[in-house]
Design a protein around this motif. Sequence first.
Motif, mmCIF file in Angstrom:
data_model
loop_
_atom_site.group_PDB
_atom_site.id
_atom_site.type_symbol
_atom_site.label_atom_id
_atom_site.label_comp_id
_atom_site.label_asym_id
_atom_site.label_seq_id
_atom_site.Cartn_x
_atom_site.Cartn_y
_atom_site.Cartn_z
ATOM 1 N N VAL A 20 22.612 -47.830 31.004
ATOM 2 C CA VAL A 20 21.246 -47.961 31.532
ATOM 3 C C VAL A 20 20.544 -46.607 31.475
ATOM 4 N N GLU A 107 17.021 -45.774 42.951
ATOM 5 C CA GLU A 107 18.378 -45.985 42.447
ATOM 6 C C GLU A 107 18.355 -46.358 40.967
ATOM 7 N N GLU A 108 17.263 -46.994 40.522
ATOM 8 C CA GLU A 108 17.173 -47.417 39.129
ATOM 9 C C GLU A 108 16.972 -46.184 38.244
ATOM 10 N N GLU A 110 15.583 -45.552 35.126
ATOM 11 C CA GLU A 110 14.337 -45.138 34.484
ATOM 12 C C GLU A 110 13.318 -44.576 35.481
#
Length: 299
Positions: A20, A107-108, A110
């Motif tokens: 990711v 937390e993601e 990107e």
Amino acid sequence: MEQQSLTMVILNGKGAGNDVLRAAIGTLRQEGFPIEVRVTWEHGDGERYLNEAIERGAATVVAGGGDGTINEIASALAKRPPSHRPVLGVLPLGTANDFATSAGIPEEMEPALRLAIVGKAVDIDLARVNHDHYFINMATGGFGTRITTETPEKLKSALGGVSYIIHGLMRMDTLKADRCEINGPDFAWQGDALVIGIGNGRQAGGGQRLCPSALINDGKLELSIVTSQELLPTLLHSITRDDENPNIEAASLPWLTIHAPHPMTFNLDGEPLSGTDFRIEVIPNALSCRLPPSCALLA
């Protein structure tokens, strides 16, 4: 489109296979942001890559990992003169991510990477221990330190921050207070401490809010001393509530000293430091860091 400045992402080796994150870096590169990645393998790599980033003229250095990785890069930045100090960005890739969680960093991958590169830079404090050790988030001593340093890696990988609490419950038979003396401006305390938290940030050990009022740009450190033998209710109180806890001695200080008759170990953002005497002081405006505009840690 104007030429963007170089960003160096310094990744803890454990996060190097994050697909990711790889996709997020690819997306921002396509948008015109020059991003280079370095992966740490052994102690000292972080500082070596920071020096390379400075030589390359990087405007931003992003620490990708847990609190220990952020500490390593922040400590190395603090030793550089302000004119040769890139802005710090944070990618939360660790087990607990206590600093990133307190600061409200996404937390993601990107959104976190985008914040780290184009977010507004603000000056933040750093804490220095015995002149040459640093922490950006929190120093913890006593039972809490033993738990965070002894929690098995497999348990941390499986359960994340909750693993520290579970392991702590399993080790309640080892509960032992540390006798010590703590002094600071207009503050003096001595006695038996089960847990000591000295916070630039607010939480440690996977979510224990030991210093719920701490701010990272107020020139102060928050001191919390857990004195109660009823450790479990006290820690649950610190996790679930922000109101005053009768089992915690608290103070807000620019510096403090700790003396113990026997060696104590403090955990500085995951890095243990042992001794009988500690001087801990805040360094105001030590670093520039990209944080969310609504960051709760900012005054």
